[in-house]
Design a protein around this motif. Sequence first.
Motif, PDB file in Angstrom:
ATOM      1  N   ALA A 112     -37.748  20.629 -79.690  1.00  0.00           N
ATOM      2  CA  ALA A 112     -38.850  20.553 -79.107  1.00  0.00           C
ATOM      3  C   ALA A 112     -39.419  20.938 -80.375  1.00  0.00           C
ATOM      4  O   ALA A 112     -40.011  20.220 -81.110  1.00  0.00           O
ATOM      5  N   ALA A 113     -38.714  21.473 -81.247  1.00  0.00           N
ATOM      6  CA  ALA A 113     -39.022  22.305 -82.658  1.00  0.00           C
ATOM      7  C   ALA A 113     -39.109  21.567 -83.812  1.00  0.00           C
ATOM      8  O   ALA A 113     -39.884  20.936 -85.043  1.00  0.00           O
ATOM      9  N   ASP A 114     -37.957  20.780 -83.785  1.00  0.00           N
ATOM     10  CA  ASP A 114     -37.612  19.999 -84.192  1.00  0.00           C
ATOM     11  C   ASP A 114     -37.077  18.626 -83.815  1.00  0.00           C
ATOM     12  O   ASP A 114     -35.543  18.403 -83.991  1.00  0.00           O
ATOM     13  N   PRO A 115     -38.418  17.521 -83.944  1.00  0.00           N
ATOM     14  CA  PRO A 115     -37.429  17.165 -82.613  1.00  0.00           C
ATOM     15  C   PRO A 115     -36.407  15.706 -83.191  1.00  0.00           C
ATOM     16  O   PRO A 115     -36.146  14.736 -83.197  1.00  0.00           O
ATOM     17  N   ALA A 116     -36.688  15.877 -84.724  1.00  0.00           N
ATOM     18  CA  ALA A 116     -35.877  15.216 -85.849  1.00  0.00           C
ATOM     19  C   ALA A 116     -34.505  14.806 -85.840  1.00  0.00           C
ATOM     20  O   ALA A 116     -33.369  14.455 -85.968  1.00  0.00           O
ATOM     21  N   ALA A 117     -34.582  16.342 -85.335  1.00  0.00           N
ATOM     22  CA  ALA A 117     -32.703  17.060 -85.358  1.00  0.00           C
ATOM     23  C   ALA A 117     -31.834  16.743 -84.178  1.00  0.00           C
ATOM     24  O   ALA A 117     -32.004  15.833 -83.204  1.00  0.00           O
ATOM     25  N   GLY A 118     -30.671  16.179 -84.977  1.00  0.00           N
ATOM     26  CA  GLY A 118     -29.391  15.708 -84.024  1.00  0.00           C
ATOM     27  C   GLY A 118     -28.406  16.626 -83.536  1.00  0.00           C
ATOM     28  O   GLY A 118     -28.217  16.414 -82.802  1.00  0.00           O
ATOM     29  N   ALA A 119     -28.257  18.052 -84.034  1.00  0.00           N
ATOM     30  CA  ALA A 119     -27.702  18.470 -83.991  1.00  0.00           C
ATOM     31  C   ALA A 119     -28.339  20.206 -84.940  1.00  0.00           C
ATOM     32  O   ALA A 119     -29.128  20.349 -85.793  1.00  0.00           O
ATOM     33  N   ARG A 136     -27.445  16.477 -78.920  1.00  0.00           N
ATOM     34  CA  ARG A 136     -28.159  16.156 -78.070  1.00  0.00           C
ATOM     35  C   ARG A 136     -27.128  16.146 -76.572  1.00  0.00           C
ATOM     36  O   ARG A 136     -28.227  15.717 -75.225  1.00  0.00           O
ATOM     37  N   PRO A 137     -26.415  15.618 -75.811  1.00  0.00           N
ATOM     38  CA  PRO A 137     -26.010  15.987 -75.142  1.00  0.00           C
ATOM     39  C   PRO A 137     -26.087  17.073 -73.880  1.00  0.00           C
ATOM     40  O   PRO A 137     -26.416  18.001 -73.170  1.00  0.00           O
ATOM     41  N   HIS A 138     -26.151  18.729 -74.783  1.00  0.00           N
ATOM     42  CA  HIS A 138     -26.378  19.797 -74.461  1.00  0.00           C
ATOM     43  C   HIS A 138     -28.049  19.521 -73.923  1.00  0.00           C
ATOM     44  O   HIS A 138     -28.281  20.496 -72.872  1.00  0.00           O
ATOM     45  N   LEU A 139     -28.346  19.006 -74.412  1.00  0.00           N
ATOM     46  CA  LEU A 139     -29.881  18.598 -74.794  1.00  0.00           C
ATOM     47  C   LEU A 139     -30.177  17.592 -73.389  1.00  0.00           C
ATOM     48  O   LEU A 139     -30.692  19.156 -72.384  1.00  0.00           O
TER      49      LEU A 139
END
Length: 297
Positions: A264-271, A281-284
Amino acid sequence: MSTLGHSGFARSWLFAPGDSARKMAKAAAGAADIVLIDLEDSVADAEKPAARKQTADFLAAHAESDRRRLWVRVNPLDGPHTLADLAAIVPARPGGIMLPKSRGGQDVRTLDHYLSALEVAADAEPGRIGVIVLAPESAEAVFTTGTYRDAPRLAALSWGVEDLAASLGAGTHRGPDGGYGFTYELARSLCLVGAASAGVAAIDTIHGDYRDLDGLRARAEKARREGFRGMLAIHPDQVDIINAAFAPSVEELAAAQEIVDLFAADPAAGAIGYRGGLLDRPHLARARALLATRRQP
């Protein structure tokens, strides 16, 4: 999709025979998330009419809020009893219906038509009654576990090892090590995958030896790790163990919340780097799914 239990996901699904007022009352007074009043296997054919009335009276004696956790296992659609079961039960407004020996998603659609007509006749809220399906319980149904996507009212899938063994003509469903044989592990896995495909909860089948609480605990914990959200129970003594096994710990919830907060603090991050490793993203998705199983006080 129906809401299961009071909130979140239903972990324990306890059977109680529909011809025993004492056992139904004991089950309803306990800690099971869902009580499954049984009109199928535990009731002889000659006793089914009396059991239907007894079950309907039992449901009607409970407040609307309590009936949300009182579900009924009816008889299979390919037999002579299902419509009589539903006609007796729907006016009493159960929380849901368990459909045994389902042959595929079309059976759920047929059940939905019956329920919809009976809800109108009973002046009940349309679509209120949820459905859990026992699939696979037959050789035919092993091939249809992927047909439940978009099935109306569907809340969960489970499976039945004893009926499947009978369908196959097997002498036992156990392997030399005491675990399920390959065919039954395959059916169990297909139930899990079918539930995920349909977007509903996967509920593991019963642990038949109700006195083997250590074995039940080990099985339930393994089932949760694999993706099952709950388990069927045949005895009240099994309920607390199932509830504990399928409830995330405080530590698991805290870790999941930390992962959600990081993304949430870095919405653009893929990892994102995390504790010396890497989260993607699967971890999320898994963290969010875990948090969704939290039960409200």
